[in-house]
Design a protein around this motif. Structure first.
Motif, PDB file in Angstrom:
ATOM      1  N   ALA A  71       9.376   4.876  -4.700  1.00  0.00           N
ATOM      2  CA  ALA A  71       9.016   3.532  -5.144  1.00  0.00           C
ATOM      3  C   ALA A  71       8.602   2.684  -3.953  1.00  0.00           C
ATOM      4  O   ALA A  71       9.116   2.851  -2.839  1.00  0.00           O
ATOM      5  CB  ALA A  71      10.198   2.894  -5.863  1.00  0.00           C
ATOM      6  N   VAL A  72       7.669   1.783  -4.204  1.00  0.00           N
ATOM      7  CA  VAL A  72       7.214   0.878  -3.144  1.00  0.00           C
ATOM      8  C   VAL A  72       8.402   0.070  -2.615  1.00  0.00           C
ATOM      9  O   VAL A  72       9.184  -0.483  -3.398  1.00  0.00           O
ATOM     10  CB  VAL A  72       6.119  -0.071  -3.681  1.00  0.00           C
ATOM     11  CG1 VAL A  72       5.788  -1.148  -2.642  1.00  0.00           C
ATOM     12  CG2 VAL A  72       4.873   0.709  -4.042  1.00  0.00           C
ATOM     13  N   GLY A  73       8.542   0.035  -1.323  1.00  0.00           N
ATOM     14  CA  GLY A  73       9.634  -0.695  -0.689  1.00  0.00           C
ATOM     15  C   GLY A  73      10.764   0.187  -0.201  1.00  0.00           C
ATOM     16  O   GLY A  73      11.669  -0.285   0.500  1.00  0.00           O
ATOM     17  N   THR A  74      10.716   1.507  -0.542  1.00  0.00           N
ATOM     18  CA  THR A  74      11.799   2.414  -0.134  1.00  0.00           C
ATOM     19  C   THR A  74      11.893   2.511   1.386  1.00  0.00           C
ATOM     20  O   THR A  74      12.978   2.364   1.967  1.00  0.00           O
ATOM     21  CB  THR A  74      11.577   3.812  -0.732  1.00  0.00           C
ATOM     22  OG1 THR A  74      11.569   3.726  -2.159  1.00  0.00           O
ATOM     23  CG2 THR A  74      12.678   4.763  -0.282  1.00  0.00           C
ATOM     24  N   THR A  75      10.755   2.766   2.044  1.00  0.00           N
ATOM     25  CA  THR A  75      10.759   2.915   3.501  1.00  0.00           C
ATOM     26  C   THR A  75      11.096   1.595   4.182  1.00  0.00           C
ATOM     27  O   THR A  75      11.826   1.566   5.179  1.00  0.00           O
ATOM     28  CB  THR A  75       9.401   3.432   3.987  1.00  0.00           C
ATOM     29  OG1 THR A  75       9.054   4.637   3.280  1.00  0.00           O
ATOM     30  CG2 THR A  75       9.425   3.710   5.484  1.00  0.00           C
ATOM     31  N   GLN A  76      10.570   0.495   3.650  1.00  0.00           N
ATOM     32  CA  GLN A  76      10.861  -0.809   4.226  1.00  0.00           C
ATOM     33  C   GLN A  76      12.349  -1.127   4.151  1.00  0.00           C
ATOM     34  O   GLN A  76      12.924  -1.698   5.085  1.00  0.00           O
ATOM     35  CB  GLN A  76      10.066  -1.900   3.497  1.00  0.00           C
ATOM     36  CG  GLN A  76      10.272  -3.300   4.049  1.00  0.00           C
ATOM     37  CD  GLN A  76       9.799  -3.441   5.482  1.00  0.00           C
ATOM     38  OE1 GLN A  76       8.641  -3.200   5.783  1.00  0.00           O
ATOM     39  NE2 GLN A  76      10.687  -3.842   6.389  1.00  0.00           N
ATOM     40  N   GLN A  77      12.996  -0.730   3.062  1.00  0.00           N
ATOM     41  CA  GLN A  77      14.428  -0.960   2.925  1.00  0.00           C
ATOM     42  C   GLN A  77      15.210  -0.145   3.953  1.00  0.00           C
ATOM     43  O   GLN A  77      16.171  -0.636   4.558  1.00  0.00           O
ATOM     44  CB  GLN A  77      14.886  -0.599   1.511  1.00  0.00           C
ATOM     45  CG  GLN A  77      16.369  -0.880   1.269  1.00  0.00           C
ATOM     46  CD  GLN A  77      16.790  -0.553  -0.154  1.00  0.00           C
ATOM     47  OE1 GLN A  77      16.029   0.030  -0.919  1.00  0.00           O
ATOM     48  NE2 GLN A  77      18.011  -0.917  -0.509  1.00  0.00           N
ATOM     49  N   LEU A  78      14.802   1.100   4.177  1.00  0.00           N
ATOM     50  CA  LEU A  78      15.445   1.927   5.198  1.00  0.00           C
ATOM     51  C   LEU A  78      15.267   1.313   6.582  1.00  0.00           C
ATOM     52  O   LEU A  78      16.213   1.266   7.381  1.00  0.00           O
ATOM     53  CB  LEU A  78      14.852   3.335   5.172  1.00  0.00           C
ATOM     54  CG  LEU A  78      15.255   4.232   4.001  1.00  0.00           C
ATOM     55  CD1 LEU A  78      14.355   5.459   3.934  1.00  0.00           C
ATOM     56  CD2 LEU A  78      16.711   4.651   4.131  1.00  0.00           C
ATOM     57  N   LEU A  79      14.070   0.820   6.861  1.00  0.00           N
ATOM     58  CA  LEU A  79      13.811   0.190   8.158  1.00  0.00           C
ATOM     59  C   LEU A  79      14.653  -1.061   8.330  1.00  0.00           C
ATOM     60  O   LEU A  79      15.161  -1.331   9.437  1.00  0.00           O
ATOM     61  CB  LEU A  79      12.320  -0.143   8.282  1.00  0.00           C
ATOM     62  CG  LEU A  79      11.876  -0.793   9.601  1.00  0.00           C
ATOM     63  CD1 LEU A  79      12.207   0.106  10.787  1.00  0.00           C
ATOM     64  CD2 LEU A  79      10.375  -1.103   9.569  1.00  0.00           C
ATOM     65  N   SER A  80      14.849  -1.815   7.257  1.00  0.00           N
ATOM     66  CA  SER A  80      15.666  -3.032   7.339  1.00  0.00           C
ATOM     67  C   SER A  80      17.124  -2.703   7.638  1.00  0.00           C
ATOM     68  O   SER A  80      17.818  -3.487   8.289  1.00  0.00           O
ATOM     69  CB  SER A  80      15.570  -3.819   6.028  1.00  0.00           C
ATOM     70  OG  SER A  80      14.236  -4.262   5.805  1.00  0.00           O
ATOM     71  N   GLN A  81      17.595  -1.555   7.178  1.00  0.00           N
ATOM     72  CA  GLN A  81      18.952  -1.141   7.508  1.00  0.00           C
ATOM     73  C   GLN A  81      19.080  -0.789   8.986  1.00  0.00           C
ATOM     74  O   GLN A  81      20.113  -1.025   9.606  1.00  0.00           O
ATOM     75  CB  GLN A  81      19.348   0.084   6.665  1.00  0.00           C
ATOM     76  CG  GLN A  81      19.452  -0.195   5.177  1.00  0.00           C
ATOM     77  CD  GLN A  81      19.745   1.081   4.396  1.00  0.00           C
ATOM     78  OE1 GLN A  81      20.390   1.997   4.892  1.00  0.00           O
ATOM     79  NE2 GLN A  81      19.256   1.152   3.171  1.00  0.00           N
ATOM     80  N   PRO A 129       6.842  -7.630   9.055  1.00  0.00           N
ATOM     81  CA  PRO A 129       6.068  -6.499   8.528  1.00  0.00           C
ATOM     82  C   PRO A 129       4.590  -6.529   8.909  1.00  0.00           C
ATOM     83  O   PRO A 129       3.909  -5.512   8.781  1.00  0.00           O
ATOM     84  CB  PRO A 129       6.243  -6.631   7.005  1.00  0.00           C
ATOM     85  CG  PRO A 129       6.640  -8.051   6.776  1.00  0.00           C
ATOM     86  CD  PRO A 129       7.400  -8.473   7.978  1.00  0.00           C
ATOM     87  N   THR A 130       4.096  -7.684   9.387  1.00  0.00           N
ATOM     88  CA  THR A 130       2.686  -7.761   9.781  1.00  0.00           C
ATOM     89  C   THR A 130       2.467  -7.364  11.239  1.00  0.00           C
ATOM     90  O   THR A 130       1.330  -7.349  11.716  1.00  0.00           O
ATOM     91  CB  THR A 130       2.154  -9.193   9.568  1.00  0.00           C
ATOM     92  OG1 THR A 130       2.845 -10.103  10.442  1.00  0.00           O
ATOM     93  CG2 THR A 130       2.342  -9.633   8.132  1.00  0.00           C
ATOM     94  N   THR A 131       3.533  -7.023  11.957  1.00  0.00           N
ATOM     95  CA  THR A 131       3.424  -6.630  13.357  1.00  0.00           C
ATOM     96  C   THR A 131       2.739  -5.282  13.489  1.00  0.00           C
ATOM     97  O   THR A 131       2.985  -4.364  12.697  1.00  0.00           O
ATOM     98  CB  THR A 131       4.822  -6.551  14.006  1.00  0.00           C
ATOM     99  OG1 THR A 131       5.461  -7.820  13.885  1.00  0.00           O
ATOM    100  CG2 THR A 131       4.723  -6.174  15.478  1.00  0.00           C
ATOM    101  N   HIS A 132       1.873  -5.142  14.504  1.00  0.00           N
ATOM    102  CA  HIS A 132       1.263  -3.843  14.779  1.00  0.00           C
ATOM    103  C   HIS A 132       2.336  -2.916  15.356  1.00  0.00           C
ATOM    104  O   HIS A 132       3.083  -3.317  16.255  1.00  0.00           O
ATOM    105  CB  HIS A 132       0.122  -3.998  15.783  1.00  0.00           C
ATOM    106  CG  HIS A 132      -0.791  -2.809  15.840  1.00  0.00           C
ATOM    107  ND1 HIS A 132      -0.398  -1.579  16.339  1.00  0.00           N
ATOM    108  CD2 HIS A 132      -2.084  -2.656  15.443  1.00  0.00           C
ATOM    109  CE1 HIS A 132      -1.397  -0.723  16.257  1.00  0.00           C
ATOM    110  NE2 HIS A 132      -2.428  -1.345  15.716  1.00  0.00           N
ATOM    111  N   PRO A 133       2.452  -1.689  14.885  1.00  0.00           N
ATOM    112  CA  PRO A 133       3.491  -0.782  15.390  1.00  0.00           C
ATOM    113  C   PRO A 133       3.463  -0.586  16.904  1.00  0.00           C
ATOM    114  O   PRO A 133       4.510  -0.420  17.527  1.00  0.00           O
ATOM    115  CB  PRO A 133       3.195   0.536  14.660  1.00  0.00           C
ATOM    116  CG  PRO A 133       2.538   0.115  13.387  1.00  0.00           C
ATOM    117  CD  PRO A 133       1.715  -1.086  13.765  1.00  0.00           C
TER     118      PRO A 133
END
Length: 565
Positions: free
Chosen positions: A395-405, A412-416
């Motif tokens: 689901a959309v947001g799964t990876t972002q949630q892991l990164l937030s942990q 989220p707009t930062t260049h890697p």
């Protein structure tokens, strides 16, 4: 030697100042340690000293930075190269040549130093940093720690007056780190070199600091007393945490000082436990996820892994340690299929990982390498996370949630590529975790992470293992292994020389023992949280010599049979 006068730094497009109103002076012959949480602005502060800020990075530099009498606003890095040597977090990105001894000579060539002098300095540096056996090696064949030593040597040959080091021991094994720090100490004490050093593994360096600069909330505070700095620091090494727990005053910064001061508490615990308790056996699952049977790996004439046999079980967290070049990264690359064994058999989930591609590989094994940049391609963190969700059918947001942990608060707009090395590693880890692979391989995952970030990383790894995955962590971070791993494998010159419970292996090792184990030996404790007693807060006026050890006993202590479980 170095003077900051009301210095503030703001990058173009950034909403906040990275550094605000920094004001301090560092005289000649001082070793100043820069301390702060991940992303606090330490690298920005260091980059001001050789003119990278603002000449290379852009943005706004307010105030004045004077180094050896030169204003960095008027002197770009090339005009400061003869007085400032800088080693950044990613040494490979700074290399210019292909061979070790050529890299050591390059800066001197640029400065026009006489060939005879260059030859002598190269030889001295090879010996100083233990690089003589590597002199003809190509840089890309070196391990991460070997590259780090070459990068340090390449600036030392120019004999700068100021040495700036950003995470200099992050990729070094404990012995190599001690050797490098000992060399830096000699340069400071004998030659009057001024050193600014940023390091997250404070347990390695805090005892050597003459002064400490704490970077917090974009502000820089100077402490001429390192012990006083640790009382105010947002990050502290285990030996300081232990000293606070035991109410040691003055607060110890080294294992030697802590062991002397903690003798009453240590003797009390030994008496209560009637000797040393036996460490538990290694926790091993029953379902093998990965197996290596007489795995042999050779690069040309160099044997990297020698007839190695082992298995990795589901639900376990295995630490993989050894000196630089011992074969740790090569073992991980075998397990992910990036290398083919010269002989022997390698299987993950019952198949050869070399035969897997794309989604089938990601379902079996996820690999986070030391250099994460090759796995990052999008323009923003958000795009990277969305692509990972799609690749893993999540689901959309799964990876972002892991990164937030792992690292809360990232824009989220930062260049890697604008992230620190530690933040990039955590982004790649979140991407890999989204695939729910059976086997997770991490190569030096704590580079650039402070203690709080390591705690969050440990929690995420434990959660992943609790779901049935197997995790292998190759690292030189003994404190991280002590708090996370239940099993430890140690490699030496391609041989598996230790395979035991993490507690047994660490307690039995002179090189890899964590700070608490060294202070409390022969008691079987690895971390401060392992201590069975509840200690009152640090008292400023109390001395360890005047403490009554019985005061530390908890109410539930069983005096007839030792401490209750």
């Amino acid at each position: 030697m170095i003077e900051f006068s009301d210095v503030s730094v703001k990058y173009d497009g950034a909403p906040d100042w990275s550094i605000q109103s920094a004001q301090f002076v560092i005289p000649e012959g001082e070793l100043a340690l820069v301390v702060g949480s991940t992303g606090s602005g330490k690298s920005t502060l260091l980059s001001c000293i050789n003119g990278l800020v603002p000449h290379f990075t852009g943005g706004t530099l307010a105030g004045q930075v004077i180094v050896a009498g030169r204003d960095t606003a008027d002197h770009p890095p090339r005009a400061l190269a003869d007085v400032v040597g800088m080693v950044r977090q990613d040494p490979l990105a700074g290399f210019v040549t292909d061979v070790v001894e050529d890299e050591l000579a390059y800066t001197m060539e640029s400065l026009g130093i006489a060939p005879a002098v260059m030859r002598r300095r190269v030889e001295e540096t090879l010996d100083l940093l233990g690089l003589a056996p590597l002199r003809t090696r190509t840089l890309r064949t070196l391990s991460g720690g070997e590259r780090q030593r070459v990068a340090i040597g390449s600036v030392l040959t120019a004999q700068p007056k100021v040495l700036v080091l950003d995470e200099p021991t992050s990729a070094l094994d404990p012995q190599a780190a001690e050797d490098v720090l000992a060399a830096i100490q000699r340069l400071v004490h004998d030659l009057g070199l001024t050193v600014l050093l940023s390091e997250h593994r404070l347990e390695r360096v805090v005892q050597y600091a003459d002064q400490i600069l704490i970077v917090q909330d974009h502000r820089v505070t100077q402490f001429l007393d390192p012990a006083a700095a640790m009382l105010e620091s947002p990050v502290t090494p285990p030996v300081v945490d232990l000293g606070a727990r035991l109410r040691l005053n003055p607060l110890p910064l080294s294992v030697r000082d802590a062991r002397r001061a903690a003798r009453p508490q240590r003797e009390l615990l030994l008496a209560e436990q009637n000797g040393q308790a036996e460490p538990p056996a290694a926790r091993r699952g029953t379902t093998p996820i990965a197996q290596i049977d007489k795995g042999h790996l050779r690069y040309g004439n160099q044997i990297v892994l020698r007839q190695l046999s082992t298995s990795i079980q589901a639900g376990t967290i295995t630490g993989l340690m050894g000196r630089n070049g011992a074969g740790k990264s090569s073992l991980l690359r075998l397990l992910v299929g990036a290398e083919s064994a010269t002989s022997g058999r390698v299987q993950v989930g019952g198949v050869d990982p070399k035969s897997l591609r794309g989604a089938s590989l990601l379902a079996k094994v996820a690999y986070v390498p030391q250099e994460p940049d090759d796995l990052l391609w999008a323009e923003t963190i958000e795009q990277e996370c969305l692509a990972a969700d799609a690749d893993a059918n999540k689901a959309v947001g799964t990876t972002q949630q892991l990164l937030s942990q792992l690292l809360p608060g990232l824009d989220p707009t930062t260049h890697p590529r604008d992230l620190s090395i530690g933040s990039r590693l955590m982004l790649v880890l979140a991407i890999m975790l989204a695939g729910d692979a059976e086997l997770l391989l991490l190569d030096e995952p704590t580079r650039g992470l402070d203690y709080a970030a390591k705690d969050r990383l440990s929690a995420v790894i434990r959660s992943h293992a609790a779901q049935g995955a197997a995790v292998v962590v190759a690292t030189h971070d003994v404190e991280f292994v002590a708090g996370l791993c239940d099993r430890l494998m140690i490699l030496a010159d391609g041989d598996l020389v230790t395979d035991d419970s993490a507690q047994s292996a660490l307690l039995d090792s002179a090189m890899f023992a964590p700070q608490v184990a060294k202070v409390m030996a022969p008691l079987p404790y690895l971390t401060v949280t392992d201590l069975p007693l509840q200690f009152p807060p640090l008292a400023e006026t109390e001395s360890a010599a005047n403490l009554n050890p019985a005061d530390f006993l908890p109410a539930e202590t069983n005096r007839s049979g030792g401490l209750d479980e």
